[in-house]
Scaffold this active site. Structure first.
Site, PDB file in Angstrom:
ATOM      1  N   ALA A   1       0.857  -1.191   0.000  1.00 25.57           N
ATOM      2  CA  ALA A   1       0.000   0.000   0.000  1.00 25.57           C
ATOM      3  C   ALA A   1       0.890   1.237   0.000  1.00 25.57           C
ATOM      4  CB  ALA A   1      -0.914   0.007   1.227  1.00 25.57           C
ATOM      5  N   SER A   2       0.400   2.288  -0.659  1.00 25.33           N
ATOM      6  CA  SER A   2       1.155   3.540  -0.724  1.00 25.33           C
ATOM      7  C   SER A   2       0.187   4.704  -0.632  1.00 25.33           C
ATOM      8  CB  SER A   2       1.945   3.610  -2.033  1.00 25.33           C
ATOM      9  OG  SER A   2       2.626   4.848  -2.140  1.00 25.33           O
TER      10      SER A   2
ATOM     11  N   ILE B   1       1.414   9.905   2.962  1.00 21.20           N
ATOM     12  CA  ILE B   1       2.291  10.045   4.116  1.00 21.20           C
ATOM     13  C   ILE B   1       3.301   8.907   4.211  1.00 21.20           C
ATOM     14  CG2 ILE B   1       2.354  10.187   6.642  1.00 21.20           C
ATOM     15  CD1 ILE B   1       1.250  12.653   5.332  1.00 21.20           C
TER      16      ILE B   1
ATOM     17  N   VAL C   1       3.538   0.785   2.998  1.00 17.24           N
ATOM     18  CA  VAL C   1       3.592  -0.397   3.849  1.00 17.24           C
ATOM     19  C   VAL C   1       4.181  -1.567   3.073  1.00 17.24           C
ATOM     20  CG1 VAL C   1       2.248  -2.030   5.216  1.00 17.24           C
ATOM     21  CG2 VAL C   1       1.602   0.385   5.191  1.00 17.24           C
TER      22      VAL C   1
ATOM     23  N   LYS D   1       5.524  -0.118   8.259  1.00 18.20           N
ATOM     24  CA  LYS D   1       5.076   1.171   7.718  1.00 18.20           C
ATOM     25  C   LYS D   1       6.257   2.136   7.726  1.00 18.20           C
ATOM     26  CE  LYS D   1       1.251   4.468   8.087  1.00 18.20           C
ATOM     27  NZ  LYS D   1      -0.032   4.767   8.780  1.00 18.20           N
TER      28      LYS D   1
ATOM     29  N   ASP E   1     -10.667   7.517  11.490  1.00 16.22           N
ATOM     30  CA  ASP E   1     -10.425   7.458  10.040  1.00 16.22           C
ATOM     31  C   ASP E   1     -10.967   6.131   9.514  1.00 16.22           C
ATOM     32  OD1 ASP E   1      -9.582   8.507   7.662  1.00 16.22           O
ATOM     33  OD2 ASP E   1      -7.499   7.908   7.880  1.00 16.22           O
TER      34      ASP E   1
END
Length: 521
Positions: free
Chosen positions: A126-127, A130, A133, A151, A286
């Protein structure tokens, strides 16, 4: 020069998408608007204003995308069409090179990656704007190998963020000085809020501690899984956590095929949210679909998996009690009590008439309550309330902004899972039980238990004082005795006050409990 070029690029992008029209419209001078529309080459002016604002932020890069995401939560400040469009913003950021990620990890821990991990997956899973991962397998001293997620903060982010924040503050000052509408939007306050959230997300140790707190809080609620943090490998720019395996909650067909009870999953989401808010006052803020998965492993089948704890919300006991009373009054359609709570809390000026505010709240809520329960939308009610609040100069509470955003996320998520979900009906029993616990005997015992250490040192001295008083009462009143008698009178008055005050407090609690039970049921 860098700031000048960056500022020029921002202005060019804004002109390209016609945001100058939005500014000039607020001046109510048609000739200015006609002047702005003379130049059309290279400009995209056909789309609605909300879409143009979203496209502008996406063109300006990840920091502005993040700003738009935060701004979308302030529905009290934005028109509906703009808030809805900004809610569509997603972090579409290409990953940075894996060699750079490995370099950051090795610098943080002063070890080679091969000395830390049995296996490290070079390709990120995942990107975002901020961080990104990577999956890995961690070596442990015990000889066990644990599957983990690593992360890594995007390099150079702090400098980029600070530069863009300087420009945002400058632009916010311009917007505020241009018109009355600009002042009403409170752009400088919004930028300050964004600054706080963004810098919180840049500290991965802070995120890890938030995750650990949520994990402890949710340990007794068999509905949600939160990854374990490996503290030996948590730094401000690198965080190693337990790898969680689940199905993204947006893949409803796959979950249904696996045998997950989808309506129950929707109800569990509501329960998790209200437990975090009203029981703990500490909640994951979130909770969009990208941060939530569902476990299909046999041991934890059907449980939520929460990820990404960069943004969390907190509430005080006063906040929780106020919100619970407001929700309960809404559920009972007691609009007068809602108006009274707003005035008592200081959210509206003290001179506000209760009957006028009551009528305004009724006009917002009643049309929705008259519909079938499954058609009720808490998000729509909140949006209408925000619009009405401007008329009464309601002060928006900063600590509740994240709560409003998360509540809208939860409702949207719940309705995606189960279109017939009745958020009001699901939440009402929880809130009523919570309210009774706040004023019942259990709450009294808890408070006495909390206060007991303060009086533990005073109680052993009372027998000695009483004995000295009785022993000296038969003798002539010496100076020491008179002083002791005077001290004893103070002690007696204190004991009497404690005794009668305690009796009055217990009777008051019982009366309040009876009153609340009558009003709630």
């Amino acid at each position: 020069m860098t700031r000048i070029f960056r500022g020029a690029f921002i202005v060019w992008v804004m002109l390209r998408y016609g945001l100058d029209e939005l500014v000039l419209t607020s001046f109510k001078k048609p000739w200015l608007l006609r002047l702005a529309r003379i130049i059309t080459v290279g400009r995209k002016l056909d789309a609605p204003r909300g879409q143009r604002i979203r496209q502008t932020l996406e063109s300006l890069g990840p920091i502005f995308v993040k700003f738009g995401q935060v701004l979308s939560t302030r529905r009290d400040l934005l028109p509906v069409d703009i808030a809805d469009e900004l809610a569509l913003l997603q972090d579409r950021v290409p990953p940075f090179p894996s060699e750079m990620a490995i370099g950051i990890i090795e610098t943080a821990f002063k070890k080679k990656v091969d000395d830390i991990f049995v296996f490290f997956e070079r390709e990120p899973v995942a990107s975002a704007s901020i961080a990104q991962v990577h999956f890995a397998v961690l070596k442990e001293r015990s000889g066990r190998h644990r599957e983990v997620a690593v992360k890594v903060l995007r390099p150079g982010m702090l400098d980029v963020i600070d530069k863009d924040l300087d420009l945002l503050r400058m632009m916010a000052g311009w917007v505020e000085s241009l018109s009355d509408d600009g002042k009403r939007l409170k752009p400088r306050e919004v930028v300050a809020e964004f600054d706080k959230y963004l810098h919180d997300e840049l500290d991965l140790v802070r995120e890890a501690s938030s995750a650990a707190q949520l994990r402890r809080n949710m340990a007794d609620l068999d509905m949600v899984l939160i990854p374990e943090m490996f503290w030996d490998y948590c730094m401000p720019n690198v965080m190693v956590m337990e790898r969680m395996k689940g199905v993204p909650i947006s893949q409803v067909d796959r979950l249904r095929a696996a045998g997950v009870d989808i309506p129950k999953l929707a109800r569990d989401g509501v329960t998790i949210f209200f437990t975090q808010v009203f029981r703990d006052g500490f909640f994951h803020a979130d909770m969009h679909p990208g941060n939530i998965q569902v476990s299909i492993e046999p041991a934890t089948f059907g449980r939520y998996i929460s990820l990404d704890f960069g943004i969390v919300g907190t509430l005080t006991e006063i906040d929780k009690e106020y919100l619970a009373q407001n929700f309960t009054a809404f559920f009972r359609r007691d609009y007068k009590r809602v108006a009274e709570l707003h005035i008592e809390s200081g959210w509206v000026p003290a001179t506000t008439r209760v009957d006028e505010l009551e009528a305004a709240v009724r006009s917002v809520c009643e049309p929705y309550f008259d519909r079938p329960l499954k058609e009720l939308s808490l998000g729509m009610v909140l949006m209408r309330l925000f619009q009405t609040s401007r008329r009464f100069q309601v002060e928006i509470q900063p600590q509740l902004v994240l709560l409003q955003k998360t509540l809208l996320n939860i409702e949207g998520l719940g309705r995606q899972l189960d279109p017939d979900l009745d958020l009001w009906h699901t939440a009402k029993p929880f809130l009523e039980k919570w309210m009774l616990n706040q004023i019942g005997p259990k709450k009294l015992l808890d408070e006495l238990r909390n206060e007991s250490p303060r009086y533990a040192k005073l109680l052993p001295e009372l027998p000695r004082l009483v004995f000295d008083f009785l022993q000296n009462s038969s003798r002539g009143p010496s100076k020491e005795t008179l002083a002791l008698l005077a001290e004893q009178k103070k002690t007696n008055r204190l004991l009497s006050a404690i005794l009668y005050g305690g009796i009055g407090f217990v009777l008051g609690l019982l009366a309040m409990q009876i009153f609340v039970r009558v009003r709630l049921f």
